[in-house]
Design a protein around this motif. Structure first.
Motif, PDB file in Angstrom:
ATOM      1  N   UNK A   1      37.384  47.962  23.044  1.00  0.00           N
ATOM      2  CA  UNK A   1      37.262  46.546  23.398  1.00  0.00           C
ATOM      3  C   UNK A   1      35.828  46.069  23.289  1.00  0.00           C
ATOM      4  N   UNK A   2      34.883  46.896  23.729  1.00  0.00           N
ATOM      5  CA  UNK A   2      33.470  46.524  23.618  1.00  0.00           C
ATOM      6  C   UNK A   2      33.056  46.362  22.162  1.00  0.00           C
ATOM      7  N   UNK A   3      33.457  47.309  21.318  1.00  0.00           N
ATOM      8  CA  UNK A   3      33.100  47.234  19.904  1.00  0.00           C
ATOM      9  C   UNK A   3      33.746  46.023  19.225  1.00  0.00           C
ATOM     10  N   UNK A   4      35.024  45.836  19.494  1.00  0.00           N
ATOM     11  CA  UNK A   4      35.747  44.730  18.864  1.00  0.00           C
ATOM     12  C   UNK A   4      35.201  43.393  19.342  1.00  0.00           C
ATOM     13  N   UNK A   5      34.864  43.326  20.638  1.00  0.00           N
ATOM     14  CA  UNK A   5      34.321  42.084  21.176  1.00  0.00           C
ATOM     15  C   UNK A   5      33.026  41.677  20.485  1.00  0.00           C
ATOM     16  N   UNK A   6      32.149  42.647  20.246  1.00  0.00           N
ATOM     17  CA  UNK A   6      30.880  42.346  19.571  1.00  0.00           C
ATOM     18  C   UNK A   6      31.129  41.913  18.123  1.00  0.00           C
TER      19      UNK A   6
ATOM     20  N   UNK B   1      33.847  40.525  16.850  1.00  0.00           N
ATOM     21  CA  UNK B   1      34.474  39.201  16.862  1.00  0.00           C
ATOM     22  C   UNK B   1      33.459  38.109  17.179  1.00  0.00           C
ATOM     23  N   UNK B   2      32.656  38.352  18.193  1.00  0.00           N
ATOM     24  CA  UNK B   2      31.699  37.324  18.618  1.00  0.00           C
ATOM     25  C   UNK B   2      30.657  36.999  17.563  1.00  0.00           C
TER      26      UNK B   2
ATOM     27  N   UNK C   1      38.098  36.187   7.991  1.00  0.00           N
ATOM     28  CA  UNK C   1      38.943  37.372   7.835  1.00  0.00           C
ATOM     29  C   UNK C   1      38.531  38.466   8.817  1.00  0.00           C
ATOM     30  N   UNK C   2      37.217  38.614   9.016  1.00  0.00           N
ATOM     31  CA  UNK C   2      36.729  39.600   9.984  1.00  0.00           C
ATOM     32  C   UNK C   2      37.237  39.251  11.386  1.00  0.00           C
ATOM     33  N   UNK C   3      37.180  37.956  11.723  1.00  0.00           N
ATOM     34  CA  UNK C   3      37.665  37.523  13.037  1.00  0.00           C
ATOM     35  C   UNK C   3      39.143  37.821  13.206  1.00  0.00           C
ATOM     36  N   UNK C   4      39.921  37.558  12.174  1.00  0.00           N
ATOM     37  CA  UNK C   4      41.359  37.790  12.246  1.00  0.00           C
ATOM     38  C   UNK C   4      41.668  39.270  12.442  1.00  0.00           C
ATOM     39  N   UNK C   5      40.969  40.126  11.691  1.00  0.00           N
ATOM     40  CA  UNK C   5      41.210  41.562  11.824  1.00  0.00           C
ATOM     41  C   UNK C   5      40.740  42.080  13.180  1.00  0.00           C
ATOM     42  N   UNK C   6      39.634  41.532  13.689  1.00  0.00           N
ATOM     43  CA  UNK C   6      39.141  41.943  15.009  1.00  0.00           C
ATOM     44  C   UNK C   6      40.149  41.566  16.091  1.00  0.00           C
ATOM     45  N   UNK C   7      40.772  40.388  15.946  1.00  0.00           N
ATOM     46  CA  UNK C   7      41.780  39.972  16.928  1.00  0.00           C
ATOM     47  C   UNK C   7      43.002  40.879  16.869  1.00  0.00           C
ATOM     48  N   UNK C   8      43.384  41.297  15.663  1.00  0.00           N
ATOM     49  CA  UNK C   8      44.522  42.215  15.533  1.00  0.00           C
ATOM     50  C   UNK C   8      44.192  43.565  16.184  1.00  0.00           C
ATOM     51  N   UNK C   9      42.959  44.021  15.970  1.00  0.00           N
ATOM     52  CA  UNK C   9      42.538  45.274  16.610  1.00  0.00           C
ATOM     53  C   UNK C   9      42.513  45.123  18.126  1.00  0.00           C
ATOM     54  N   UNK C  10      42.074  43.944  18.588  1.00  0.00           N
ATOM     55  CA  UNK C  10      42.069  43.683  20.020  1.00  0.00           C
ATOM     56  C   UNK C  10      43.473  43.693  20.604  1.00  0.00           C
ATOM     57  N   UNK C  11      44.448  43.188  19.831  1.00  0.00           N
ATOM     58  CA  UNK C  11      45.844  43.202  20.293  1.00  0.00           C
ATOM     59  C   UNK C  11      46.346  44.635  20.460  1.00  0.00           C
TER      60      UNK C  11
ATOM     61  N   UNK D   1      55.280  50.355  11.484  1.00  0.00           N
ATOM     62  CA  UNK D   1      55.188  50.174  12.932  1.00  0.00           C
ATOM     63  C   UNK D   1      54.033  50.971  13.498  1.00  0.00           C
ATOM     64  N   UNK D   2      53.489  50.485  14.629  1.00  0.00           N
ATOM     65  CA  UNK D   2      52.336  51.157  15.251  1.00  0.00           C
ATOM     66  C   UNK D   2      52.756  52.223  16.252  1.00  0.00           C
ATOM     67  N   UNK D   3      54.011  52.190  16.695  1.00  0.00           N
ATOM     68  CA  UNK D   3      54.424  53.108  17.745  1.00  0.00           C
ATOM     69  C   UNK D   3      53.910  52.700  19.110  1.00  0.00           C
ATOM     70  N   UNK D   4      53.589  51.401  19.278  1.00  0.00           N
ATOM     71  CA  UNK D   4      53.068  50.918  20.558  1.00  0.00           C
ATOM     72  C   UNK D   4      53.990  49.904  21.230  1.00  0.00           C
ATOM     73  N   UNK D   5      55.068  49.490  20.559  1.00  0.00           N
ATOM     74  CA  UNK D   5      55.954  48.475  21.123  1.00  0.00           C
ATOM     75  C   UNK D   5      56.622  48.922  22.412  1.00  0.00           C
TER      76      UNK D   5
END
Length: 515
Positions: free
Chosen positions: A158-163, A165-166, A187-197, A336-340
């Motif tokens: 989360x810390x890495x993705x937050x930086x 994205x910001x 595109x970077x923002x979109x991928x960062x949000x997906x990683x955050x999800x 699938x991610x196996x996280x659902x």
């Protein structure tokens, strides 16, 4: 009512076998039996079906009870084996018991046969129940261990993705709308949000999300979710809601419950590639102390029960034992991610609820979600509005141990006109706050930091300046701690990874409340 009993009789005498069956029927059993008298016929019988009991003569022409016992124990240690013989001496009987038989009786004196079988069937059931409980306890401990690992990983990510994205968002704002680099940053923002999800899903499994429960009308949530599912489910699958008219409100977070229903319905869709039906039912459900329950983690209480059943391909027992584990999936790579389902498990558990599943190959799967009931009338859902980012001139103390997020907060807030003071630890934040507290309007504190964490640092700051406003930041916090922070301390929580807009809006909202 006669009790069903599947008995394999190892006996060369048809007449003796008939006497045994007659004795069992007199004892209250509805007997299904098969007689064998050789190793070949015994192996065929064991291949054909499962038996509740094996009753064997000790000595037969060309075959012995000892051989029969050896064949049985090579396959299973669960099925009881009882000798009934006219030639079994005391020493031989003792040796037979040592080799794995449960009892021995003398032919012509079958008075002990029925009590012996009843005792052995009880013992088998006791052993199976103990094994089932041990398996469940082992699974719960494994889930706890995986949850701790997943939560720790999610915190760092989360810390890495937050930086990422910001800073990508800041870069976008500095470029013209038609600049080619702006699109790349988007595109970077979109991928960062997906990683955050994905990290949020890990936190959900680990039960480390911040939830905001209220008295919730589950029927309304289901109806709204079904309307969203139309395009995702497809026309080849029909969703049938069967909703109780007198359903009690659940004490739950609406957004999280919507995610549970969405995940279970999408999982059902994937199990019905040729089409089918998803039935969603709701009803009130009470588990009383002492009630027989299918799993050890069922707890007494009043619940809202949501059942989601499909007519899909179903799952075997091995798959069922792993479906709630993160990254376990039966789908193709990339499908699938196996996280659902782990997300469903974590959300329900964090609410103090129960989730269980029953499935049959070729028939379908049914998930049962029990959520604790609330009290009073259901609360109306809050309508989401577009946030408006407003500038300011106040002084903000930011304490964050991640270098990237600390610098990001400084850039975002200074671009909006705020004066920003930075600290890498809670102790450093206190050193800055003590001499300059009169000018500091807001403390933006990470909950988990080396040395002194955000909550402990804030308590010391409030002792100096009770009017200080604060916001906690976190990507990983236990629910009880989050409730204490939001309840007792009255401090809102900004969940990582957050966007620049979310950071600016949170700061402005808290400062305006202070006015």
């Amino acid at each position: 009512m006669a009790l069903p009993l599947r008995a394999l009789i190892v006996e060369d005498s048809e007449d003796d076998a008939v006497l045994l069956v007659r004795e069992l029927k007199r004892g209250g059993f509805d007997v299904e039996h098969m007689r064998v008298d050789s190793s070949a016929t015994m192996n065929v019988a064991l291949d054909r079906r499962c038996w509740d009991i094996v009753i064997s003569d000790y000595s037969m022409p060309g075959f012995s009870g000892a051989e029969a016992l050896k064949i049985l124990r090579a396959r299973t240690s669960e099925v009881p084996f009882i000798y009934v013989s006219g030639t079994l001496g005391e020493d031989t009987a003792v040796a037979a018991l040592k080799s794995g038989a449960q009892d021995y009786l003398v032919k012509g004196k079958l008075g002990r046969l029925v009590p012996a079988i009843e005792r052995e069937l009880r013992d088998v059931e006791t052993r199976r129940e103990r094994q089932r409980l041990e398996t469940q306890i082992h699974q719960l401990r494994r889930f706890e261990a995986i949850g701790r690992l997943a939560g720790g990983i999610a915190h760092d990510f989360n810390n890495l993705i937050g930086a990422i994205l910001g800073f990508a968002e800041l870069g976008q704002e500095e470029l013209a709308d038609d600049h080619p680099t702006r699109k790349r940053l988007q595109k970077i923002c979109e991928q960062a949000k997906r990683a955050g999800a994905l990290t949020h899903q890990l936190l959900a499994f680990a039960r480390r999300q911040v939830i905001q429960p209220r008295n919730l009308d589950i029927n309304t949530v289901i109806k709204e979710t079904i309307s969203l599912l139309g395009r995702l489910i497809g026309e080849h699958i029909r969703i049938e809601p069967v909703l109780s008219d007198d359903l009690a409100p659940a004490w739950a977070d609406g957004t999280q419950v919507e995610q549970v229903i969405m995940n279970l319905c999408l999982n059902a869709r994937d199990a019905m590639p040729q089409g089918g039906r998803i039935t969603i039912r709701t009803r009130n459900f009470v588990i009383r102390p002492g009630d027989a329950v299918p799993q050890i983690y069922y707890r007494a209480g009043n619940y809202v029960l949501v059942t989601i059943a499909d007519t899909g391909i179903g799952m075997n027992q091995e798959t069922l034992e792993h479906i709630f584990e993160p990254f376990f999936t039966t789908k193709e790579v990339g499908k699938g991610t196996g996280l659902g389902l782990p997300t469903v498990y974590g959300i329900v558990k964090q609410h103090g609820g129960i989730v269980d599943v029953e499935s049959k190959l070729g028939v379908g799967t049914e998930f049962r979600v029990y959520l604790p009931i609330g009290s009073g009338a259901p609360e109306a859902s809050e309508k989401k509005t577009e946030p408006v980012v407003t500038r300011g001139s106040e002084t903000i103390l930011v304490a964050e141990d991640n270098d990237g997020l600390r610098e990001l907060a400084k850039e975002v807030l200074e671009s909006l006109g705020y004066h920003v003071l930075l600290a890498a630890t809670g102790d450093e934040a206190l050193e800055i706050f003590a001499p300059g507290h009169k000018s500091i309007d807001l403390a933006l504190l990470d909950i988990i930091m080396p040395e002194t964490g955000g909550p402990a640092a804030l308590e010391k700051m409030l002792a100096i300046k009770p009017s200080l406003r604060a916001i906690f930041m976190t990507g990983y916090t236990a629910e009880m701690e989050a409730e204490r922070l939001m309840g007792e301390m009255g401090v809102p929580i900004l969940r990582k990874p957050y966007s620049s807009q979310e950071l600016a809006q949170s700061v402005r909202s808290v400062l305006d409340e202070a006015r």
